[in-house]
Design a protein around this motif. Structure first.
Motif, PDB file in Angstrom:
ATOM      1  N   VAL A  88     -14.463  11.845 -33.174  1.00 29.05           N
ATOM      2  CA  VAL A  88     -13.740  12.406 -34.305  1.00 29.05           C
ATOM      3  C   VAL A  88     -14.518  13.652 -34.712  1.00 29.05           C
ATOM      4  CG1 VAL A  88     -12.942  12.059 -36.662  1.00 29.05           C
ATOM      5  CG2 VAL A  88     -12.920  10.150 -35.044  1.00 29.05           C
ATOM      6  N   TYR A  89     -13.852  14.796 -34.613  1.00 28.04           N
ATOM      7  CA  TYR A  89     -14.474  16.092 -34.874  1.00 28.04           C
ATOM      8  C   TYR A  89     -13.910  16.692 -36.150  1.00 28.04           C
ATOM      9  CZ  TYR A  89     -15.594  21.045 -34.204  1.00 28.04           C
ATOM     10  OH  TYR A  89     -16.031  22.330 -34.372  1.00 28.04           O
ATOM     11  N   GLY A 144     -18.060  20.976 -38.620  1.00 30.95           N
ATOM     12  CA  GLY A 144     -18.595  21.036 -37.267  1.00 30.95           C
ATOM     13  C   GLY A 144     -19.255  19.739 -36.831  1.00 30.95           C
ATOM     14  N   GLU A 145     -19.121  18.694 -37.629  1.00 35.00           N
ATOM     15  CA  GLU A 145     -19.739  17.408 -37.302  1.00 35.00           C
ATOM     16  C   GLU A 145     -18.838  16.594 -36.382  1.00 35.00           C
ATOM     17  OE1 GLU A 145     -21.081  15.118 -40.598  1.00 35.00           O
ATOM     18  OE2 GLU A 145     -22.106  16.832 -41.497  1.00 35.00           O
ATOM     19  N   THR A 146     -19.484  15.894 -35.470  1.00 32.93           N
ATOM     20  CA  THR A 146     -18.791  15.008 -34.546  1.00 32.93           C
ATOM     21  C   THR A 146     -19.278  13.591 -34.754  1.00 32.93           C
ATOM     22  OG1 THR A 146     -18.544  16.744 -32.902  1.00 32.93           O
ATOM     23  CG2 THR A 146     -18.368  14.487 -32.114  1.00 32.93           C
ATOM     24  N   ASP A 147     -18.349  12.686 -34.925  1.00 34.55           N
ATOM     25  CA  ASP A 147     -18.648  11.268 -35.058  1.00 34.55           C
ATOM     26  C   ASP A 147     -18.238  10.607 -33.745  1.00 34.55           C
ATOM     27  OD1 ASP A 147     -19.072   8.666 -35.853  1.00 34.55           O
ATOM     28  OD2 ASP A 147     -17.491   8.655 -37.363  1.00 34.55           O
ATOM     29  N   TYR A 185     -17.480  20.616 -29.450  1.00 34.94           N
ATOM     30  CA  TYR A 185     -17.513  19.436 -30.303  1.00 34.94           C
ATOM     31  C   TYR A 185     -18.921  19.088 -30.779  1.00 34.94           C
ATOM     32  CZ  TYR A 185     -12.758  18.804 -28.702  1.00 34.94           C
ATOM     33  OH  TYR A 185     -11.426  19.001 -28.426  1.00 34.94           O
ATOM     34  N   PHE A 186     -19.926  19.746 -30.264  1.00 29.19           N
ATOM     35  CA  PHE A 186     -21.297  19.392 -30.610  1.00 29.19           C
ATOM     36  C   PHE A 186     -22.120  20.576 -31.102  1.00 29.19           C
ATOM     37  CE2 PHE A 186     -19.856  16.451 -27.323  1.00 29.19           C
ATOM     38  CZ  PHE A 186     -20.043  15.249 -27.962  1.00 29.19           C
ATOM     39  N   GLY A 187     -21.493  21.754 -31.223  1.00 29.59           N
ATOM     40  CA  GLY A 187     -22.230  22.958 -31.571  1.00 29.59           C
ATOM     41  C   GLY A 187     -22.743  23.001 -32.995  1.00 29.59           C
TER      42      GLY A 187
END
Length: 81
Positions: A10-11, A16-19, A69-71
């Motif tokens: 879940v972005y 900019g956080e990704t769970d 998704y992780f930047g």
């Protein structure tokens, strides 16, 4: 070569956080997609949220190939780990 896995993410576009919600073995691709569709229904109306299933041999590999998704953040730890 490592076995492939499916990762449900879940972005949040705003932060900019990704769970990283869950990890599925290669044989459970359909279950990963069902979980994605269920989350999409639950989060309907959250316009700044993307729910995706990415497939790769490791989460670290996906951080490199899908840096979008992780930047902005390191991503939260996988709850199942």
């Amino acid at each position: 070569m490592k076995a492939l896995k499916h990762f449900l993410l879940v972005y949040d576009r705003r932060t900019g956080e990704t769970d990283v919600r869950c990890e599925y073995p290669a044989s459970e691709g359909r279950a990963a997609l069902r979980a994605r569709f269920k989350l999409e229904r639950e989060l309907r109306g959250e316009h700044d949220t993307e729910i995706v299933v990415l497939t790769g041999s490791s989460l670290e590999g996906l951080r490199k190939t899908h840096s979008r998704y992780f930047g902005g953040a390191t991503g939260r730890a996988l709850a199942a780990a």
